[in-house]
Design a protein around this motif. Structure first.
Motif, short mmCIF file in Angstrom:
data_model
loop_
_atom_site.label_atom_id
_atom_site.label_comp_id
_atom_site.label_asym_id
_atom_site.label_seq_id
_atom_site.Cartn_x
_atom_site.Cartn_y
_atom_site.Cartn_z
N SER A 264 0.83 -1.22 0.00
CA SER A 264 0.00 0.00 0.00
C SER A 264 0.86 1.26 0.00
O SER A 264 0.56 2.22 -0.71
CB SER A 264 -0.92 0.02 1.22
OG SER A 264 -1.89 -0.99 1.10
N VAL A 265 1.91 1.25 0.79
CA VAL A 265 2.78 2.42 0.85
C VAL A 265 3.43 2.67 -0.50
O VAL A 265 3.42 3.80 -1.01
CB VAL A 265 3.86 2.25 1.94
CG1 VAL A 265 4.88 3.38 1.88
CG2 VAL A 265 3.23 2.18 3.33
N LEU A 266 3.98 1.64 -1.11
CA LEU A 266 4.63 1.81 -2.41
C LEU A 266 3.64 2.21 -3.49
O LEU A 266 3.94 3.05 -4.34
CB LEU A 266 5.39 0.54 -2.78
CG LEU A 266 6.63 0.26 -1.94
CD1 LEU A 266 7.17 -1.15 -2.21
CD2 LEU A 266 7.70 1.30 -2.17
N ARG A 267 2.44 1.61 -3.46
CA ARG A 267 1.41 1.96 -4.45
C ARG A 267 1.07 3.45 -4.33
O ARG A 267 1.00 4.16 -5.33
CB ARG A 267 0.16 1.11 -4.25
CG ARG A 267 -0.94 1.44 -5.27
CD ARG A 267 -2.17 0.56 -5.10
NE ARG A 267 -1.82 -0.79 -5.55
CZ ARG A 267 -1.94 -1.89 -4.79
NH1 ARG A 267 -2.40 -1.80 -3.56
NH2 ARG A 267 -1.62 -3.06 -5.27
N ARG A 268 0.88 3.92 -3.12
CA ARG A 268 0.54 5.33 -2.93
C ARG A 268 1.71 6.24 -3.30
O ARG A 268 1.54 7.31 -3.86
CB ARG A 268 0.10 5.58 -1.50
CG ARG A 268 -1.26 4.97 -1.24
CD ARG A 268 -1.71 5.16 0.16
NE ARG A 268 -2.92 4.41 0.37
CZ ARG A 268 -3.88 4.76 1.19
NH1 ARG A 268 -3.76 5.88 1.89
NH2 ARG A 268 -4.94 4.02 1.34
N PHE A 269 2.92 5.81 -2.98
CA PHE A 269 4.10 6.59 -3.34
C PHE A 269 4.20 6.74 -4.86
O PHE A 269 4.35 7.86 -5.37
CB PHE A 269 5.37 5.95 -2.79
CG PHE A 269 6.64 6.61 -3.25
CD1 PHE A 269 6.99 7.87 -2.79
CD2 PHE A 269 7.46 5.99 -4.19
CE1 PHE A 269 8.15 8.49 -3.22
CE2 PHE A 269 8.62 6.61 -4.63
CZ PHE A 269 8.96 7.86 -4.15
N VAL A 270 4.08 5.63 -5.57
CA VAL A 270 4.16 5.68 -7.04
C VAL A 270 3.04 6.54 -7.59
O VAL A 270 3.24 7.29 -8.55
CB VAL A 270 4.14 4.25 -7.63
CG1 VAL A 270 3.98 4.27 -9.14
CG2 VAL A 270 5.42 3.51 -7.25
N GLY A 271 1.87 6.50 -6.95
CA GLY A 271 0.74 7.30 -7.40
C GLY A 271 0.97 8.80 -7.25
O GLY A 271 0.30 9.60 -7.91
#
Length: 135
Positions: free
Chosen positions: A108-115
């Motif tokens: 979730s953290v990486l997905r939001r970061f990439v977003g």
């Protein structure tokens, strides 16, 4: 009923206020660019020639960086001289890794970061990931 913000909220929107970790990054950059190790006073003078930054803030920042292994220090009379061990990019990458490690749900953290990345940074990340194929 008052509509003023608490001091902590008001300070966070202050354009003169540094972001978390920004001073450390600036200090490391100065040390990387220096011809040799610098005293805290020399670092302060290069950071803020107008004298608005306190000497004790610079000493505290250098001490924290030393404790993290990001800078070296050597005795020079009664003071220390500091030199960079890592560059600013390595310091920021380490900070990002620590923040990620603090959260259990890395996906979730990486997905939001990439977003949150702009197109240019997202393309850089895709290129970098392509350079490291799964093993």
């Amino acid at each position: 009923m008052s509509t003023t913000q608490p001091a902590s909220e008001a300070d966070s929107s202050d354009p003169k206020r540094r972001r978390p970790g920004q001073l450390e990054t600036q200090v490391v950059t100065i040390l990387v660019e220096a011809a040799g190790p610098l005293t805290p006073g020399e670092v302060r003078d290069r950071l803020d020639p107008t004298g608005g930054l306190s000497y004790s803030t610079v000493v505290t920042t250098l001490t924290r960086l030393f404790d993290k292994g990001a800078v070296s220090r050597q005795r020079d009379g009664r003071a220390y001289r500091y030199g960079a061990v890592r560059d600013a990019a390595a310091l920021v990458a380490e900070r990002m890794s620590r923040l990620l490690a603090a959260e259990a749900d890395h996906t979730s953290v990486l997905r939001r970061f990439v977003g949150t990345l702009d197109e240019r940074d997202e393309q850089i990340l895709r290129t970098l990931l392509g350079e490291h194929p799964d093993t």
